[in-house]
Structure formats: structure tokens, C-alpha cells
Design a protein around this motif. Structure first.
Motif, mmCIF file in Angstrom:
data_model
loop_
_atom_site.group_PDB
_atom_site.id
_atom_site.type_symbol
_atom_site.label_atom_id
_atom_site.label_comp_id
_atom_site.label_asym_id
_atom_site.label_seq_id
_atom_site.Cartn_x
_atom_site.Cartn_y
_atom_site.Cartn_z
ATOM 1 N N MET A 1 0.849 -1.168 0.000
ATOM 2 C CA MET A 1 0.000 0.000 0.000
ATOM 3 C C MET A 1 0.895 1.231 0.000
ATOM 4 S SD MET A 1 -3.116 0.911 2.520
ATOM 5 C CE MET A 1 -2.443 1.560 4.004
ATOM 6 N N ILE A 2 0.564 2.210 -0.798
ATOM 7 C CA ILE A 2 1.299 3.446 -0.812
ATOM 8 C C ILE A 2 0.372 4.534 -0.297
ATOM 9 C CG2 ILE A 2 2.409 5.198 -2.236
ATOM 10 C CD1 ILE A 2 3.266 2.996 -4.096
ATOM 11 N N ASN A 3 0.735 5.114 0.806
ATOM 12 C CA ASN A 3 0.045 6.293 1.288
ATOM 13 C C ASN A 3 0.826 7.474 0.739
ATOM 14 O OD1 ASN A 3 -1.980 4.963 2.808
ATOM 15 N ND2 ASN A 3 -0.474 4.487 4.345
ATOM 16 N N ARG A 4 1.338 8.308 1.575
ATOM 17 C CA ARG A 4 2.238 9.357 1.115
ATOM 18 C C ARG A 4 3.604 8.713 0.899
ATOM 19 N NH1 ARG A 4 1.604 13.697 5.706
ATOM 20 N NH2 ARG A 4 3.204 12.272 6.370
ATOM 21 N N GLY A 37 0.946 1.284 9.121
ATOM 22 C CA GLY A 37 -0.207 1.465 8.247
ATOM 23 C C GLY A 37 -0.952 0.245 7.775
ATOM 24 N N GLU A 38 -0.424 -0.959 7.984
ATOM 25 C CA GLU A 38 -1.215 -2.123 7.594
ATOM 26 C C GLU A 38 -2.459 -2.152 8.482
ATOM 27 O OE1 GLU A 38 -0.984 -4.428 5.038
ATOM 28 O OE2 GLU A 38 0.423 -2.885 4.419
ATOM 29 N N PRO A 39 -3.643 -2.316 7.889
ATOM 30 C CA PRO A 39 -4.876 -2.166 8.666
ATOM 31 C C PRO A 39 -5.066 -3.230 9.757
ATOM 32 C CG PRO A 39 -5.348 -2.863 6.413
ATOM 33 C CD PRO A 39 -3.890 -2.558 6.478
ATOM 34 N N THR A 40 -4.517 -4.394 9.535
ATOM 35 C CA THR A 40 -4.583 -5.451 10.547
ATOM 36 C C THR A 40 -3.176 -6.002 10.738
ATOM 37 O OG1 THR A 40 -5.021 -7.166 8.896
ATOM 38 C CG2 THR A 40 -6.955 -6.109 9.911
ATOM 39 N N PRO A 86 1.453 0.736 -11.724
ATOM 40 C CA PRO A 86 0.634 1.013 -10.541
ATOM 41 C C PRO A 86 -0.829 0.681 -10.797
ATOM 42 C CG PRO A 86 2.062 2.866 -11.040
ATOM 43 C CD PRO A 86 2.160 1.917 -12.194
ATOM 44 N N ARG A 87 -1.496 0.240 -9.752
ATOM 45 C CA ARG A 87 -2.921 -0.055 -9.847
ATOM 46 C C ARG A 87 -3.595 0.373 -8.561
ATOM 47 N NH1 ARG A 87 -1.199 -3.823 -6.983
ATOM 48 N NH2 ARG A 87 -1.769 -5.893 -6.475
ATOM 49 N N LEU A 88 -4.865 0.716 -8.666
ATOM 50 C CA LEU A 88 -5.646 1.089 -7.497
ATOM 51 C C LEU A 88 -6.219 -0.150 -6.839
ATOM 52 C CD1 LEU A 88 -7.386 4.209 -8.999
ATOM 53 C CD2 LEU A 88 -5.826 4.202 -7.049
ATOM 54 N N SER A 89 -6.224 -0.147 -5.519
ATOM 55 C CA SER A 89 -6.739 -1.285 -4.769
ATOM 56 C C SER A 89 -7.476 -0.772 -3.536
ATOM 57 C CB SER A 89 -5.575 -2.195 -4.339
ATOM 58 O OG SER A 89 -6.052 -3.273 -3.569
ATOM 59 N N ALA A 90 -8.520 -1.496 -3.153
ATOM 60 C CA ALA A 90 -9.258 -1.192 -1.920
ATOM 61 C C ALA A 90 -9.470 -2.503 -1.166
ATOM 62 C CB ALA A 90 -10.590 -0.516 -2.238
ATOM 63 N N GLY A 93 -10.971 -3.849 3.084
ATOM 64 C CA GLY A 93 -11.705 -2.739 3.670
ATOM 65 C C GLY A 93 -10.943 -1.429 3.743
ATOM 66 N N THR A 94 -9.798 -1.348 3.071
ATOM 67 C CA THR A 94 -9.031 -0.106 3.087
ATOM 68 C C THR A 94 -9.608 0.878 2.075
ATOM 69 O OG1 THR A 94 -7.482 -0.907 1.403
ATOM 70 C CG2 THR A 94 -6.900 -1.312 3.725
ATOM 71 N N ALA A 95 -9.219 2.130 2.228
ATOM 72 C CA ALA A 95 -9.577 3.130 1.228
ATOM 73 C C ALA A 95 -8.758 2.863 -0.035
ATOM 74 C CB ALA A 95 -9.268 4.525 1.773
ATOM 75 N N TRP A 96 -9.198 3.431 -1.143
ATOM 76 C CA TRP A 96 -8.465 3.267 -2.391
ATOM 77 C C TRP A 96 -7.046 3.801 -2.231
ATOM 78 C CZ3 TRP A 96 -9.999 0.208 -6.094
ATOM 79 C CH2 TRP A 96 -11.355 -0.083 -6.211
ATOM 80 N N HIS A 97 -6.101 3.014 -2.706
ATOM 81 C CA HIS A 97 -4.691 3.395 -2.639
ATOM 82 C C HIS A 97 -3.952 2.690 -3.769
ATOM 83 C CE1 HIS A 97 -5.081 -0.300 -0.235
ATOM 84 N NE2 HIS A 97 -3.845 -0.572 -0.637
#
Length: 174
Positions: A1-4, A37-40, A86-90, A93-97
Motif C-alpha cells: 500500500m502506498i500512502n504518502r 499502516g497495515e490495517p490489521t 501502478p494499480r488502485l486497490s481497496a 476494507g481499506t480506502a483506495w490506494h
């Protein structure tokens, strides 16, 4: 996942240091990824740690790069080997990133290599300088990302910098 990119670059430095200097085990790696940042809490195996350590060895060279050209060459090698468009993923249950690894079946090591290399490459391109360094404290040596503004850093943290300034002052007083 890439945030900032700066957050991902900081995660790359933290995980590289944990794997190279601390001998982090599967539980420590999972906790560090969750803290960054990993949600779980991810499921990390001993085999994952071995593969992640190999990526950390290559990222270490990026953090230790003596100049921007060397850092860019090392990052280009990692991107060529590990990154995909790059590809978008959600997922989960994460937000699009954005993801830059080779798909949802990518291993933790492939994911770590692709996202870290991309984030460090963005930092390099934005700053026009090396994306990180190794702490100048002889008692530390931890990798860090140079994600802030201003002059290049020499130390991984304010604590290391202060400790070295105090030590230098004490040496000068003798």
C-alpha cells in the motif's frame, strides 16, 4: 500500500533497520508493518522474514548510497525487478490506494521491494538528492529517509544528533 511517499519511505527505513540491525523476527515484522499502516496485524512467516531480509539488504545499499546517481541506479534496479504498473486497490476494507507490486498474490518481500523502491524514487525525484542515509552516530548507523525540507540529515533522530553533540562537547571540554 502506498500512502504518502514519505510515510512509505519512512516505513522502508524502519523495516530495513529492524531486519538488518535488530534481527527482527516474524512477530516484530508484523508489529512494525501494522504500526506503519497495515490495517490489521499481518501474518508473517519465518520464510517471509528471510525474503524480506534479502530486500532489506538491497535497500540498505540505497540508504548508504554516496550520491544521487548511485541511489537512482539501485532504485531503478529494484523497480525493474519488482515493480509493475501502478494499480488502485481497496483490499481488506481499506480506502483506495496505489499498489506497485505484481498483483494481490505478490509476496511480502515483492510488495516491500516494489513499494519501498517507488517511494524512495519519488523522494529522490522531489528532493533531487539521495532519498536517505545511514545515521552518522558510530553507536547507531540506522537507515533513515530524508523526507523533510531543509539541509540533508546526518542522524536518524534528534536523539542521536543530540547524543553526538553532547559527546563532542564533552570531548572538547577535556
Amino acid at each position: 500500500m502506498i500512502n504518502r511517499p514519505s510515510d512509505t519511505a519512512d516505513r522502508a527505513a524502519a523495516l530495513t533497520g529492524a531486519l538488518r540491525l535488530d534481527g527482527a523476527d516474524a512477530a516484530a515484522v508484523a508489529a512494525l508493518l501494522h504500526a506503519h499502516g497495515e490495517p490489521t496485524l499481518p501474518r508473517i512467516t519465518d520464510d517471509d522474514v528471510t525474503a524480506l531480509r534479502a530486500v532489506a539488504d538491497r535497500l540498505w545499499d540505497v540508504f548508504a548510497a554516496p550520491d544521487v546517481g548511485t541511489a537512482a541506479g539501485l532504485l531503478n534496479g529494484l523497480l525493474t525487478e519488482y515493480a509493475a504498473p501502478p494499480r488502485l486497490s481497496a483490499h481488506d476494507g481499506t480506502a483506495w490506494h496505489l499498489h506497485a507490486d505484481r498483483g494481490d498474490e505478490a509476496s511480502w518481500a515483492e510488495w516491500f521491494a516494489a513499494t519501498s523502491a517507488l517511494a524512495l524514487a519519488v523522494v529522490l525525484a522531489e528532493r533531487k538528492s539521495v532519498p536517505g542515509g545511514l545515521c552518522a552516530s558510530p553507536t547507531c548507523g540506522r537507515p533513515f529517509a530524508m523526507t523533510g525540507r531543509g539541509a540533508p540529515r546526518r542522524y536518524c533522530s534528534a536523539r542521536c544528533g543530540s547524543r553526538e553533540r553532547v559527546a563532542a562537547h564533552r570531548r572538547a571540554q577535556k
